[in-house]
Structure formats: C-alpha cells, structure tokens
Motif scaffolding. Structure first.
Motif, PDB file in Angstrom:
ATOM      1  N   ARG A  31       0.865  -1.180   0.000  1.00  0.00           N
ATOM      2  CA  ARG A  31       0.000   0.000   0.000  1.00  0.00           C
ATOM      3  C   ARG A  31       0.896   1.222   0.000  1.00  0.00           C
ATOM      4  O   ARG A  31       1.978   1.210   0.583  1.00  0.00           O
ATOM      5  CB  ARG A  31      -0.885  -0.022   1.245  1.00  0.00           C
ATOM      6  N   VAL A  32       0.450   2.317  -0.654  1.00  0.00           N
ATOM      7  CA  VAL A  32       1.223   3.558  -0.710  1.00  0.00           C
ATOM      8  C   VAL A  32       0.371   4.701  -0.164  1.00  0.00           C
ATOM      9  O   VAL A  32      -0.770   4.896  -0.592  1.00  0.00           O
ATOM     10  CB  VAL A  32       1.673   3.884  -2.155  1.00  0.00           C
ATOM     11  N   PHE A  33       0.926   5.430   0.777  1.00  0.00           N
ATOM     12  CA  PHE A  33       0.281   6.615   1.344  1.00  0.00           C
ATOM     13  C   PHE A  33       0.904   7.835   0.670  1.00  0.00           C
ATOM     14  O   PHE A  33       2.130   7.962   0.626  1.00  0.00           O
ATOM     15  CB  PHE A  33       0.504   6.680   2.858  1.00  0.00           C
ATOM     16  N   VAL A  34       0.075   8.751   0.160  1.00  0.00           N
ATOM     17  CA  VAL A  34       0.570   9.906  -0.587  1.00  0.00           C
ATOM     18  C   VAL A  34       0.044  11.200   0.019  1.00  0.00           C
ATOM     19  O   VAL A  34      -1.164  11.406   0.106  1.00  0.00           O
ATOM     20  CB  VAL A  34       0.132   9.842  -2.070  1.00  0.00           C
ATOM     21  N   ASP A  35       0.962  12.065   0.424  1.00  0.00           N
ATOM     22  CA  ASP A  35       0.591  13.421   0.845  1.00  0.00           C
ATOM     23  C   ASP A  35       0.727  14.316  -0.370  1.00  0.00           C
ATOM     24  O   ASP A  35       1.803  14.412  -0.968  1.00  0.00           O
ATOM     25  CB  ASP A  35       1.498  13.907   1.988  1.00  0.00           C
ATOM     26  N   HIS A  36      -0.350  14.958  -0.736  1.00  0.00           N
ATOM     27  CA  HIS A  36      -0.408  15.767  -1.946  1.00  0.00           C
ATOM     28  C   HIS A  36      -0.454  17.244  -1.552  1.00  0.00           C
ATOM     29  O   HIS A  36      -1.406  17.689  -0.926  1.00  0.00           O
ATOM     30  CB  HIS A  36      -1.666  15.391  -2.728  1.00  0.00           C
ATOM     31  N   GLY A  37       0.583  17.995  -1.922  1.00  0.00           N
ATOM     32  CA  GLY A  37       0.632  19.421  -1.602  1.00  0.00           C
ATOM     33  C   GLY A  37       0.977  19.704  -0.161  1.00  0.00           C
ATOM     34  O   GLY A  37       0.548  20.703   0.411  1.00  0.00           O
ATOM     35  N   GLU A  38       1.789  18.853   0.431  1.00  0.00           N
ATOM     36  CA  GLU A  38       2.168  19.008   1.841  1.00  0.00           C
ATOM     37  C   GLU A  38       3.683  19.184   1.956  1.00  0.00           C
ATOM     38  O   GLU A  38       4.443  18.550   1.246  1.00  0.00           O
ATOM     39  CB  GLU A  38       1.761  17.771   2.651  1.00  0.00           C
ATOM     40  N   SER A  39       4.116  20.029   2.872  1.00  0.00           N
ATOM     41  CA  SER A  39       5.538  20.258   3.112  1.00  0.00           C
ATOM     42  C   SER A  39       6.099  19.169   4.018  1.00  0.00           C
ATOM     43  O   SER A  39       5.436  18.727   4.959  1.00  0.00           O
ATOM     44  CB  SER A  39       5.745  21.619   3.777  1.00  0.00           C
ATOM     45  N   SER A  40       7.334  18.764   3.754  1.00  0.00           N
ATOM     46  CA  SER A  40       7.968  17.755   4.614  1.00  0.00           C
ATOM     47  C   SER A  40       8.367  18.339   5.962  1.00  0.00           C
ATOM     48  O   SER A  40       8.780  17.614   6.852  1.00  0.00           O
ATOM     49  CB  SER A  40       9.185  17.151   3.911  1.00  0.00           C
ATOM     50  N   LYS A  41       8.246  19.656   6.129  1.00  0.00           N
ATOM     51  CA  LYS A  41       8.535  20.277   7.427  1.00  0.00           C
ATOM     52  C   LYS A  41       7.448  19.970   8.439  1.00  0.00           C
ATOM     53  O   LYS A  41       7.664  20.028   9.631  1.00  0.00           O
ATOM     54  CB  LYS A  41       8.660  21.796   7.268  1.00  0.00           C
ATOM     55  N   MET A  42       6.262  19.650   7.931  1.00  0.00           N
ATOM     56  CA  MET A  42       5.125  19.381   8.795  1.00  0.00           C
ATOM     57  C   MET A  42       5.128  17.907   9.215  1.00  0.00           C
ATOM     58  O   MET A  42       5.073  17.026   8.371  1.00  0.00           O
ATOM     59  CB  MET A  42       3.812  19.694   8.068  1.00  0.00           C
ATOM     60  N   ARG A  43       5.171  17.664  10.501  1.00  0.00           N
ATOM     61  CA  ARG A  43       5.173  16.286  11.000  1.00  0.00           C
ATOM     62  C   ARG A  43       3.771  15.678  11.011  1.00  0.00           C
ATOM     63  O   ARG A  43       3.623  14.474  11.075  1.00  0.00           O
ATOM     64  CB  ARG A  43       5.753  16.232  12.413  1.00  0.00           C
ATOM     65  N   ASP A  44       2.756  16.513  10.976  1.00  0.00           N
ATOM     66  CA  ASP A  44       1.397  15.985  11.082  1.00  0.00           C
ATOM     67  C   ASP A  44       0.659  15.995   9.741  1.00  0.00           C
ATOM     68  O   ASP A  44      -0.540  16.254   9.687  1.00  0.00           O
ATOM     69  CB  ASP A  44       0.612  16.740  12.156  1.00  0.00           C
ATOM     70  N   ARG A  45       1.370  15.679   8.678  1.00  0.00           N
ATOM     71  CA  ARG A  45       0.728  15.545   7.372  1.00  0.00           C
ATOM     72  C   ARG A  45      -0.290  14.401   7.451  1.00  0.00           C
ATOM     73  O   ARG A  45      -0.006  13.359   8.033  1.00  0.00           O
ATOM     74  CB  ARG A  45       1.777  15.250   6.293  1.00  0.00           C
TER      75      ARG A  45
END
Length: 191
Positions: A31-45
């Motif tokens: 399974r792949v989880f994808v954050d779309h339009g999120e900064s990697s600085k944010m820990r709570d994506r």
C-alpha cells in the motif's frame, strides 16, 4: 506477517505523485500513502500520520528519498529512530545506504546519526561561544528595539495622562508589548 508500505509526497497540488507511487509499488509496496501538496517540514501531514498508524512491528517503510518524509537531516534521524523503536524498517530507493533491513544499512545509519548529532552539538556550541564573545564586547543579540528614547518619553507622558497601553501603542505605531517592556524597563532604571 510483515509487509512493505510505501510513503510518498509531492509539495504542490499541481505535481503528480503517480511516478513515485509506481516506483514504490514496483519495489513491493503493499500500500502507498501519498501526501499531496504538503511540506515535509510538517510532522502531522494527514497521509504520513495514517501511514504511521498503519505500520506494524516488522513492516518495512519504503520511500523514494528521505526528503519525502523529512525536511532536514535531524528530522530524518528522529523519524528513523522512532521507526526503529517500533521495530519498523526503512528503505530508500535512491539512497542505497538507507536500508535498515540489512546489518550494513543499520550500521551505516548509526554512523550517520552520530555525525548528525555531532553537527547539531557543534552548531550549538559555536552559537553559544559567539554569543558569549559578543556579550563580552558589549553587544547584545536580538532585534533592535522600536522604542527609541523619544518614544519612551512620549509613552511615559501619555501614561501619566491616563492613556491605556493599547492607546499609546496605536499612537506610537508599535506593539503593546513593546510599550509595556519600555515602560517597565524605564521604571526599573529609575528605581
């Protein structure tokens, strides 16, 4: 039964995460989880949190590159340490040394963590030493005050006339906290 879970991220809504997803699926991700339009600085994506909730002991988290889950070296080390505490492996497709499923990968990661901590400690020590040197030479760090002696004098007169801190701040064009600090400091200096 341990499984491989993929985690992907694209920084903007305009970017298409399909290529990353395909790479992770080709690497065996169940399974792949994808954050779309999120900064990697944010820990709570949102999808990063969902991924962490989904992972179980013995699973392997696979990423294309570490910057997909962490904005900095320090953050990456913290995340990897957290995963290892949960007995979750991590593998990077483009950084072959990052693979905690192998003894060499775990050893190299430990070495990287030591050097990352050394770097943080060195920066801290250099900053502390620099501030001490500046103080010894009469310089104080921080932003210059907006409260000039003329403004302090004007604020004191306005306060004596019964004006509130908010009214004084508005007239002087500064923040209320600046007025409070200036008046308190001036009062201390007079005492």
């Amino acid at each position: 039964m341990s499984i491989i879970i993929g985690c992907s991220r694209v920084s903007t809504r305009e970017q298409d995460p399909a290529a990353q997803e395909a790479e992770l699926l080709n690497a065996g991700a169940h399974r792949v989880f994808v954050d779309h339009g999120e900064s990697s600085k944010m820990r709570d994506r949102p999808q990063w949190k969902a991924c962490l909730d989904y992972l179980r002991e013995g699973d392997t988290l696979v990423v294309r590159r570490l910057d997909r889950i962490a904005a900095s070296e320090k953050m990456a080390i913290e995340i990897i340490n957290d995963l290892q505490e949960g007995k979750i492996n991590i593998k990077s497709l483009t950084e072959p040394d990052i693979d905690t499923t192998t003894p060499m990968g775990r050893a190299l990661l430990g070495i990287v963590a030591v050097f990352a901590q050394l770097r943080v400690d060195t920066i801290r020590e250099n900053t502390r030493r620099g501030l001490e040197h500046a103080r010894a030479h009469g310089r104080v760090g921080g932003r210059p005050t907006v409260m000039t002696p003329e403004r302090v004098e004007q604020a004191e007169k306005m306060r004596a006339d019964g004006k509130t801190i908010a009214e004084i701040a508005k007239v002087l064009g500064v923040g209320a906290s600046s007025v409070c600090r200036a008046l308190a400091s001036d009062k201390l200096n007079q005492d």
